[in-house]
Design an enzyme around this catalytic site. Sequence first.
Site, PDB file in Angstrom:
ATOM      1  N   GLU A   1      -2.411   2.093   6.299  1.00 51.76           N
ATOM      2  CA  GLU A   1      -2.042   3.349   6.942  1.00 51.76           C
ATOM      3  C   GLU A   1      -3.241   4.164   7.399  1.00 51.76           C
ATOM      4  O   GLU A   1      -3.112   4.976   8.320  1.00 51.76           O
ATOM      5  CB  GLU A   1      -1.141   4.186   6.029  1.00 51.76           C
ATOM      6  CG  GLU A   1      -1.769   4.749   4.786  1.00 51.76           C
ATOM      7  CD  GLU A   1      -0.765   5.515   3.931  1.00 51.76           C
ATOM      8  OE1 GLU A   1       0.288   5.939   4.447  1.00 51.76           O
ATOM      9  OE2 GLU A   1      -1.025   5.705   2.727  1.00 51.76           O
TER      10      GLU A   1
ATOM     11  N   ARG B   1      -0.284  17.728   8.702  1.00 50.73           N
ATOM     12  CA  ARG B   1       1.085  17.231   8.710  1.00 50.73           C
ATOM     13  C   ARG B   1       1.292  16.150   9.770  1.00 50.73           C
ATOM     14  O   ARG B   1       2.265  15.399   9.703  1.00 50.73           O
ATOM     15  CB  ARG B   1       2.065  18.392   8.954  1.00 50.73           C
ATOM     16  CG  ARG B   1       2.103  19.399   7.835  1.00 50.73           C
ATOM     17  CD  ARG B   1       2.866  20.640   8.232  1.00 50.73           C
ATOM     18  NE  ARG B   1       4.265  20.362   8.478  1.00 50.73           N
ATOM     19  CZ  ARG B   1       5.227  20.505   7.582  1.00 50.73           C
ATOM     20  NH1 ARG B   1       4.932  20.911   6.367  1.00 50.73           N
ATOM     21  NH2 ARG B   1       6.483  20.256   7.883  1.00 50.73           N
TER      22      ARG B   1
ATOM     23  N   ASN C   1      11.450  22.233  14.624  1.00 52.22           N
ATOM     24  CA  ASN C   1      11.213  21.047  13.809  1.00 52.22           C
ATOM     25  C   ASN C   1      12.563  20.415  13.507  1.00 52.22           C
ATOM     26  O   ASN C   1      13.512  21.125  13.169  1.00 52.22           O
ATOM     27  CB  ASN C   1      10.542  21.397  12.484  1.00 52.22           C
ATOM     28  CG  ASN C   1       9.156  21.966  12.670  1.00 52.22           C
ATOM     29  OD1 ASN C   1       8.596  21.947  13.755  1.00 52.22           O
ATOM     30  ND2 ASN C   1       8.592  22.484  11.587  1.00 52.22           N
ATOM     31  N   GLY C   2      12.646  19.094  13.568  1.00 53.72           N
ATOM     32  CA  GLY C   2      13.897  18.411  13.260  1.00 53.72           C
ATOM     33  C   GLY C   2      14.439  17.650  14.454  1.00 53.72           C
ATOM     34  O   GLY C   2      13.735  17.405  15.436  1.00 53.72           O
TER      35      GLY C   2
ATOM     36  N   LYS D   1       2.441  13.948   7.300  1.00 51.10           N
ATOM     37  CA  LYS D   1       2.421  14.192   5.865  1.00 51.10           C
ATOM     38  C   LYS D   1       3.818  14.446   5.322  1.00 51.10           C
ATOM     39  O   LYS D   1       4.201  13.916   4.284  1.00 51.10           O
ATOM     40  CB  LYS D   1       1.523  15.392   5.561  1.00 51.10           C
ATOM     41  CG  LYS D   1       1.362  15.696   4.080  1.00 51.10           C
ATOM     42  CD  LYS D   1       0.656  14.567   3.365  1.00 51.10           C
ATOM     43  CE  LYS D   1       0.430  14.868   1.905  1.00 51.10           C
ATOM     44  NZ  LYS D   1      -0.115  13.686   1.198  1.00 51.10           N
TER      45      LYS D   1
ATOM     46  N   GLU E   1       1.037  -0.346  -3.334  1.00 45.28           N
ATOM     47  CA  GLU E   1       0.390   0.919  -2.975  1.00 45.28           C
ATOM     48  C   GLU E   1      -1.002   0.676  -2.390  1.00 45.28           C
ATOM     49  O   GLU E   1      -1.394   1.337  -1.418  1.00 45.28           O
ATOM     50  CB  GLU E   1       0.310   1.819  -4.210  1.00 45.28           C
ATOM     51  CG  GLU E   1      -0.425   3.128  -4.006  1.00 45.28           C
ATOM     52  CD  GLU E   1       0.214   4.039  -2.968  1.00 45.28           C
ATOM     53  OE1 GLU E   1      -0.424   5.033  -2.597  1.00 45.28           O
ATOM     54  OE2 GLU E   1       1.346   3.751  -2.506  1.00 45.28           O
TER      55      GLU E   1
ATOM     56  N   LYS F   1      -2.127   1.824   1.390  1.00 45.46           N
ATOM     57  CA  LYS F   1      -3.267   2.696   1.660  1.00 45.46           C
ATOM     58  C   LYS F   1      -4.192   2.091   2.706  1.00 45.46           C
ATOM     59  O   LYS F   1      -4.672   2.774   3.598  1.00 45.46           O
ATOM     60  CB  LYS F   1      -4.054   2.957   0.366  1.00 45.46           C
ATOM     61  CG  LYS F   1      -3.404   3.939  -0.567  1.00 45.46           C
ATOM     62  CD  LYS F   1      -3.395   5.334   0.038  1.00 45.46           C
ATOM     63  CE  LYS F   1      -2.292   6.186  -0.578  1.00 45.46           C
ATOM     64  NZ  LYS F   1      -0.948   5.854  -0.109  1.00 45.46           N
TER      65      LYS F   1
ATOM     66  N   HIS G   1       5.456 -18.901  -2.892  1.00 43.87           N
ATOM     67  CA  HIS G   1       6.745 -19.104  -2.231  1.00 43.87           C
ATOM     68  C   HIS G   1       6.683 -18.699  -0.765  1.00 43.87           C
ATOM     69  O   HIS G   1       7.624 -18.097  -0.229  1.00 43.87           O
ATOM     70  CB  HIS G   1       7.840 -18.327  -2.960  1.00 43.87           C
ATOM     71  CG  HIS G   1       8.067 -18.783  -4.357  1.00 43.87           C
ATOM     72  ND1 HIS G   1       8.611 -20.007  -4.671  1.00 43.87           N
ATOM     73  CD2 HIS G   1       7.785 -18.180  -5.546  1.00 43.87           C
ATOM     74  CE1 HIS G   1       8.674 -20.139  -5.980  1.00 43.87           C
ATOM     75  NE2 HIS G   1       8.179 -19.055  -6.538  1.00 43.87           N
TER      76      HIS G   1
ATOM     77  N   TRP H   1       5.284  16.492  16.539  1.00 47.63           N
ATOM     78  CA  TRP H   1       5.241  15.050  16.280  1.00 47.63           C
ATOM     79  C   TRP H   1       6.421  14.461  17.030  1.00 47.63           C
ATOM     80  O   TRP H   1       7.571  14.723  16.707  1.00 47.63           O
ATOM     81  CB  TRP H   1       5.340  14.785  14.781  1.00 47.63           C
ATOM     82  CG  TRP H   1       5.092  13.369  14.355  1.00 47.63           C
ATOM     83  CD1 TRP H   1       3.894  12.793  14.066  1.00 47.63           C
ATOM     84  CD2 TRP H   1       6.076  12.353  14.129  1.00 47.63           C
ATOM     85  NE1 TRP H   1       4.073  11.482  13.681  1.00 47.63           N
ATOM     86  CE2 TRP H   1       5.398  11.181  13.721  1.00 47.63           C
ATOM     87  CE3 TRP H   1       7.471  12.309  14.253  1.00 47.63           C
ATOM     88  CZ2 TRP H   1       6.065   9.997  13.413  1.00 47.63           C
ATOM     89  CZ3 TRP H   1       8.127  11.128  13.958  1.00 47.63           C
ATOM     90  CH2 TRP H   1       7.422   9.995  13.551  1.00 47.63           C
TER      91      TRP H   1
ATOM     92  N   CYS I   1       6.348  18.149  12.317  1.00 46.52           N
ATOM     93  CA  CYS I   1       5.981  19.256  13.176  1.00 46.52           C
ATOM     94  C   CYS I   1       5.655  20.488  12.348  1.00 46.52           C
ATOM     95  O   CYS I   1       6.098  20.629  11.214  1.00 46.52           O
ATOM     96  CB  CYS I   1       7.121  19.580  14.138  1.00 46.52           C
ATOM     97  SG  CYS I   1       7.697  18.184  15.116  1.00 46.52           S
TER      98      CYS I   1
END
Length: 607
Positions: free
Chosen positions: A487, A27, A99-100, A602, A480, A484, A503, A73, A2
Amino acid sequence: MCGIVGYVGNRPALPILIEGLKRLEYRGYDSAGVAFAGADGVTVTKSKGRISVLEHVLDYSEDATTGIGHTRWATHGAPNDLNAHPHLDSAGQLALVHNGIIENYAALRQYLTSLGVEFKTDTDTEVLVQLISKLYEGDLEQSVKKALKEVRGTFGIAVVSSHEPGVIVAARSGSPLLVGVGDGEYILASDASAILAHTKQVIYLEDNEVVRVCKDGIRTTTIDNVPVTKEIEEIEWTLEQIELGGYEHFMLKEIFEQPAALRNCMRGRIISSEGTVHLGGIADVSRELTRAKRIILTACGTAWHAGLVGEYLFEDLVRVPTEVEYASEFRYRNPIIEDGTIVLAISQSGETSDTSAALREAKQRGALALGVVNVVGSSIARATDAGVFLHVGPEIGVASTKAFSGQVAVLAMLACYMGRRRHMSQGAAAEFLEALERIPDQISSILEQNDACKAVAEANINQDNWLYLGRGYQYPVALEGALKLKEISYIHAEGLPAAEMKHGPIALITDDMPVVFIATKGTQYAKIIGNIEEVRSRGGRVIAVATEGDTQIEKLADSVIHVPDTLEPLQPLLSVVPLQLIAYHAAVLRDCNVDKPRNLAKSVTVE
């Protein structure tokens, strides 16, 4: 996650709030809103969706000079107009943005309901504004403090009231908050990017601090009413750095910024001819680093992948047992911290909630706590015993690119710094550092293959499942690369050590399934060639990232992207770049929102 913006001054607040909220869009958010307090009440306008939606319903005749804004968010309650911030108390006299997460919101809600409070939303935040309202006795600052003493959880809040127009009261605990100091005005924000257009002079709030802001000045105290003297600091970033600068997306800009970003990261820190590294942020703990018996790297997401490269680097160069822990798991599993243990937290934002909590747990158990972060003044940077800043500049795109490269570069420098003090010869260190200094130019040559990376994405864009495989130092790169792709393009991808494919995951390989091999020349090159043959024999489509001059692999792969040769421990800095570009182009071709992928943020400041 947020975002918070607040303004107190002589100018109309609305344009400044909207501009600040737009700066915070990167964000991640699902709704937005603003609130203004006047003597006759509080005005709130909010809506689900992008800030552009909010702009359509705003009253542009609003000329209040004090206000707060928010991008949400969702955690508690669905993303909709009702649950969007700011939230009002029942009397319509207080508005709050938050926020939180308020962990004990259910108990507080039950208590307030027993007092006759009627709730309109499903959020934990409304509990807080209603509690402040119930405790109000003529002083907004004191009522906020009383309420926060009853709260468990994390918060960055800003509150306005019609009882005290022209005043914002803000507080933080575990969620970032700063105050920009301008000429006769103050701008409150959860991120420096929201205020850069107006001032670079800031005051950072620490946990459990409360600030009262009016146009005549600010007063900072603790929640327990202890006065706090704050120093004004200067933001090191510029407004130009957070602009697109002619690029279509921030992610593409930041991929192409990597050569310059790494030069900035290494500038003044390396004397390759002498085989020495100077890291001022850890100078005071150099003796403890030299005597380290165990290293734990803790991080989340992309930073965790950088940490995995770091594990290989520390064990190779420093010869100290090293492990990488997901921060979200580390804090809850009763970790063993013995004498001589170093815990190194890695985070681009320096605000990642899980990583910050893991760091606190490590310090409480007696570990030497180090940080590798990008944002000066961030929570993790302030909580560590020592650390190293990335200095790669602001990263706006949600999918981290240049910060990952900066993290790996810092870990490489730190490993060489420690290795040189333990057993590494001057010659070996000099060779390593000379190779590290060549990396920015080598990345520039890879970026010239942008069109080839786009062609790989175009040829495989209709495939719903991709596999990324690597060995040794390239295994973290495989992870990574897969992250990428999924996402930002929403294509399912999985990263694995190449040897583990047989395996189980080899059962997934079907005709034309894209399998990306990070197959640079190194100690396990022959093994990775064998893995490529296994995929080819089952009809998979092989995409290889290979070392320049490797003609053998061209006979085995459907597509090849070449990267310059370098020392094996430094190869991840090069091999990751084509994977970033492939993911970027796949997202663009699928018409995805590259910089703001769905459901992601973010700076992840909640668990």
